[in-house]
Write a protein that holds these residues in place. Structure first.
Motif, mmCIF file in Angstrom:
data_model
loop_
_atom_site.group_PDB
_atom_site.id
_atom_site.type_symbol
_atom_site.label_atom_id
_atom_site.label_comp_id
_atom_site.label_asym_id
_atom_site.label_seq_id
_atom_site.Cartn_x
_atom_site.Cartn_y
_atom_site.Cartn_z
ATOM 1 N N UNK A 131 49.324 33.470 32.824
ATOM 2 C CA UNK A 131 48.425 33.289 33.967
ATOM 3 C C UNK A 131 47.059 32.808 33.489
ATOM 4 N N UNK A 132 46.562 31.737 34.082
ATOM 5 C CA UNK A 132 45.250 31.197 33.697
ATOM 6 C C UNK A 132 44.118 31.836 34.491
ATOM 7 N N UNK A 133 44.459 32.653 35.490
ATOM 8 C CA UNK A 133 43.450 33.405 36.240
ATOM 9 C C UNK A 133 44.113 34.640 36.847
ATOM 10 N N UNK A 134 43.314 35.614 37.209
ATOM 11 C CA UNK A 134 43.842 36.834 37.807
ATOM 12 C C UNK A 134 44.291 36.568 39.238
ATOM 13 N N UNK A 135 45.047 37.523 39.814
ATOM 14 C CA UNK A 135 45.506 37.366 41.193
ATOM 15 C C UNK A 135 44.321 37.222 42.139
ATOM 16 N N UNK A 136 43.275 38.029 41.926
ATOM 17 C CA UNK A 136 42.100 37.951 42.788
ATOM 18 C C UNK A 136 41.447 36.567 42.703
ATOM 19 N N UNK A 137 41.393 36.006 41.502
ATOM 20 C CA UNK A 137 40.791 34.680 41.341
ATOM 21 C C UNK A 137 41.656 33.601 41.977
ATOM 22 N N UNK A 138 42.991 33.774 41.919
ATOM 23 C CA UNK A 138 43.882 32.809 42.581
ATOM 24 C C UNK A 138 43.603 32.766 44.077
ATOM 25 N N UNK A 139 43.507 33.945 44.677
ATOM 26 C CA UNK A 139 43.264 34.016 46.118
ATOM 27 C C UNK A 139 41.865 33.508 46.455
ATOM 28 N N UNK A 140 40.890 33.846 45.604
ATOM 29 C CA UNK A 140 39.514 33.396 45.846
ATOM 30 C C UNK A 140 39.405 31.876 45.761
ATOM 31 N N UNK A 141 40.247 31.252 44.918
ATOM 32 C CA UNK A 141 40.241 29.795 44.770
ATOM 33 C C UNK A 141 41.028 29.109 45.881
ATOM 34 N N UNK A 142 41.535 29.882 46.850
ATOM 35 C CA UNK A 142 42.313 29.291 47.939
ATOM 36 C C UNK A 142 43.658 28.773 47.480
ATOM 37 N N UNK A 143 44.237 29.394 46.412
ATOM 38 C CA UNK A 143 45.526 28.972 45.849
ATOM 39 C C UNK A 143 45.490 27.487 45.475
ATOM 40 N N UNK A 144 44.406 27.107 44.807
ATOM 41 C CA UNK A 144 44.276 25.733 44.312
ATOM 42 C C UNK A 144 43.923 25.769 42.842
ATOM 43 N N UNK A 145 44.349 24.737 42.108
ATOM 44 C CA UNK A 145 44.085 24.665 40.675
ATOM 45 C C UNK A 145 45.302 25.102 39.870
ATOM 46 N N UNK A 146 45.129 25.164 38.527
ATOM 47 C CA UNK A 146 46.237 25.540 37.641
ATOM 48 C C UNK A 146 46.385 27.047 37.623
ATOM 49 N N UNK A 147 47.606 27.518 37.888
ATOM 50 C CA UNK A 147 47.858 28.955 37.936
ATOM 51 C C UNK A 147 48.472 29.507 36.673
ATOM 52 N N UNK A 148 49.382 28.736 36.035
ATOM 53 C CA UNK A 148 50.105 29.249 34.882
ATOM 54 C C UNK A 148 50.285 28.150 33.832
ATOM 55 N N UNK A 149 49.979 28.488 32.581
ATOM 56 C CA UNK A 149 50.272 27.600 31.452
ATOM 57 C C UNK A 149 51.700 27.892 31.009
ATOM 58 N N UNK A 150 52.599 26.954 31.239
ATOM 59 C CA UNK A 150 54.030 27.172 31.002
ATOM 60 C C UNK A 150 54.339 26.975 29.520
ATOM 61 N N UNK A 151 55.049 27.964 28.942
ATOM 62 C CA UNK A 151 55.394 27.934 27.514
ATOM 63 C C UNK A 151 56.842 27.530 27.270
ATOM 64 N N UNK A 152 57.747 27.918 28.170
ATOM 65 C CA UNK A 152 59.187 27.726 27.933
ATOM 66 C C UNK A 152 59.901 27.720 29.275
ATOM 67 N N UNK A 153 60.897 26.831 29.423
ATOM 68 C CA UNK A 153 61.616 26.739 30.686
ATOM 69 C C UNK A 153 63.118 26.594 30.450
ATOM 70 N N UNK A 154 63.866 26.873 31.495
ATOM 71 C CA UNK A 154 65.275 26.490 31.557
ATOM 72 C C UNK A 154 65.340 24.963 31.474
ATOM 73 N N UNK A 155 66.263 24.427 30.697
ATOM 74 C CA UNK A 155 66.477 22.986 30.469
ATOM 75 C C UNK A 155 65.581 22.396 29.381
ATOM 76 N N UNK A 156 64.693 23.193 28.725
ATOM 77 C CA UNK A 156 63.874 22.610 27.661
ATOM 78 C C UNK A 156 64.614 22.680 26.321
#
Length: 581
Positions: A131-156
């Motif tokens: 998570x690049x910001x806390x839940x409170x910061x996500x809501x305060x930002x209006x759910x805009x911007x980068x939320x998560x820096x992805x490290x690993x995924x299915x299909x990678x």
């Protein structure tokens, strides 16, 4: 194996003893392999039953999707739409418009928390991210911007080391049932509208990290619009009816309500949060640290939903009313330099009930600032100089055109291929024609060099272009500046009686409030910290603190503020730790 088990138990305390023994068995074969990421970072992978179960990067353990399919509740999970998985597997991070907000609310996490990412309707995780910001910061930002820096995924590539199985189907929890039903309705609507999908054709699969800056922004914009549309379509009809009812009772439009909320939080912040010693105060700090904390429970500030559309325009309106004065102390960075606390509007404002006193708010001021700080996104750019015009005019660029490094690379490659300059005998070399000779070679080299390697050709080109950089602060428009950005400069100076002081410069360029940094350092190291004008730099200040405090400063800048190490100069001057006897 025993150490690994203890490390896993420490990293994931929710695992029971039986689950830990099942994940890392005593007698079964456990293989350890080392791989390298596309950035060149060494990754240690632990394999069990021919599947990667854990991977370690920079001494931090992370579970793979294979492990999360067995223990789906190991990490706090956030859901996204199924079309987004293809973007994540291509190297993209998860943006907040793509996060589905369930009726029960988002999981409570802090910035830096390891999280699982699932697809709507299935609890089986398909990605692991931070998570690049806390839940409170996500809501305060209006759910805009980068939320998560992805490290690993299915299909990678890491998933491909295993048996390449697909995620199991795990029923969502009861709290997600409403969101699931809404998603089903949305899928039916999408099925009736051909061509609405944004996913590319199979032959068009590309890694998003290889796209140019312009292409990447376009893709993210399209993806954000689609996800926002789906997110809005998935909201229950009950919420809409409730909002209509509230609007009818209030008698004001949503825009007028947001304007009133901004005015309330603005005057509340000036009356209770800000004092004269805080000035000059960055406008981003004033909004993120002071105004957000004055927002009533159940409401959130969103400048886009107001009539102002931009926070700078809102402040211009307040400046016109002579409540405060805003100046651009550094290019692209505005600060509040003066406030008229005797203004009738400030004096007449009544603090809403339920908020703590001004003194209590002042005590928590430093903590609030640190929590809402977001490191700016800095992108190196290049401008076409006079000498380089002949090389770039074929692609339609003129003097002063601004390009990213990937765009420069593509232009050079296209120029070489269109002019058939690739050496026939060795394709690693490029023949130097008259244009390349004039643009890239010094006079002493023009008679000696007839061929250049690809990497040397590109590096020479970048060196001869005008250096620029783009800085994007959280919640603000990108700003392009000339030259390379100056790093945060840390130095040690000698004072009387052989005493040392640590001096920190250029904090303002990264959106950091020098006073906030000084207060935080003073509390951490229990030493005197002062703010003084920076010599040779107009309208800039420097932080000075007693003793060599580079160890504490490095921890603050790198870990708490998450600034990249390459933008900090002087960390090597930290005192050497004594040898243990």
């Amino acid at each position: 194996r025993r150490k690994l088990r203890s490390d896993v138990a420490a990293a994931f305390p929710t695992l029971s003893t039986e689950q830990l023994a099942e994940l890392i068995p005593n007698k079964e074969e456990l293989n350890v392999i080392k791989i390298y990421s596309h950035k060149g970072e060494a990754i240690t992978v632990y394999m069990n039953h021919r599947n990667p179960i854990l991977f370690e990067a920079e001494k931090v353990l992370y579970p793979t999707v294979y492990t999360l399919w067995v223990y789906p509740d190991l990490l706090p999970a956030f859901s996204t739409w199924p079309p987004v998985l293809q973007k994540l597997a291509g190297g993209a991070d998860l943006m907040l418009p793509g996060v589905v907000v369930p009726s029960s609310g988002l999981p409570r996490v802090q910035r830096g928390t390891l999280c699982a990412i699932t697809l709507l309707g299935n609890r089986a995780p398909v990605a692991v991210g931070v998570a690049t910001m806390s839940t409170e910061e996500m809501l305060a930002a209006g759910m805009k911007g980068k939320g998560f820096a992805v490290l690993h995924t299915h299909l990678d590539h890491l998933w491909e080391y295993g048996d390449k199985s697909s995620p199991p189907t795990l029923a969502p929890l009861v709290t997600d049932s409403a969101a699931k039903a809404s998603a089903g309705d949305e899928e039916e609507l999408q099925g009736k509208e051909p061509g609405s999908s944004c996913s590319p054709e199979p032959e068009q699969h590309v890694d998003i990290r290889d796209l140019s800056l312009k292409d990447r922004d376009t893709c993210a914009e399209l993806l954000g619009k689609e996800e926002l549309h789906e997110n809005r379509a998935a909201e229950p009809a009950e919420d809409a009816s409730t909002e209509d009812q509230q609007e009818a009772e209030d008698g004001r439009t949503p825009q007028e309500q947001m304007d009133a909320l901004f005015n309330q939080c603005f005057f509340h912040a000036l009356k209770c949060k800000v004092k004269k010693s805080d000035l000059p105060l960055l406008t981003s700090t004033f909004l993120g640290s002071h105004m957000f904390s004055c927002c009533p429970a159940g409401k959130q500030l969103d400048i886009k939903k107001s009539s102002y559309k931009k926070f700078s325009k809102f402040l211009q309106c307040m400046q016109h009313r002579k409540i405060l004065q805003v100046k651009e102390l550094n290019k692209g960075v505005e600060s509040i330099v003066e406030v008229d606390w005797k203004h009738p509007d400030i004096k007449a404002f009544a603090v809403p009930e339920g908020f703590s006193s001004a003194s209590a708010a002042q005590d928590s001021k430093s903590e609030d600032r640190e929590q809402v700080y977001h490191a700016p996104e800095i992108i190196p750019l290049y401008g076409v100089s006079t000498k380089m015009i002949p090389l770039f005019q074929e692609s339609g660029h003129r003097k002063g055109s601004i390009l990213s490094s990937s765009e420069v690379r593509n232009i050079i490659i296209n120029y070489v291929k269109s002019n058939e300059l690739v050496d026939e005998t060795n394709k690693n070399f490029v023949k130097v024609n008259a244009v390349l000779c004039d643009c890239l070679l010094d006079k002493s080299e023009q008679d000696e060099i007839s061929h250049l390697k690809w990497d040397e050709l590109l590096s020479r080109c970048l060196e001869r272009l005008q250096p620029l950089h783009q800085v994007t602060f959280f919640g603000q428009e990108p700003v392009v500046r000339k030259g390379n950005i100056e790093p945060i400069d840390i130095s040690i100076a000698q004072r009387s009686s052989n005493k040392k002081v640590t001096i920190i410069k250029n904090l303002e360029l990264y959106g950091l409030d020098p006073q906030c940094v000084a207060n935080s350092l003073q509390q951490k190291v229990q030493a005197s910290a002062t703010i003084t004008p920076a010599p040779g730099a107009k309208d800039r200040v420097q932080v000075q603190i007693q003793g060599n405090q580079i160890h504490h400063l490095a921890k603050m800048l790198l870990e708490e503020y998450q600034l990249p190490r390459k933008y900090i100069q002087g960390l090597e001057k930290a005192p050497k730790l004594g040898r243990k006897k």
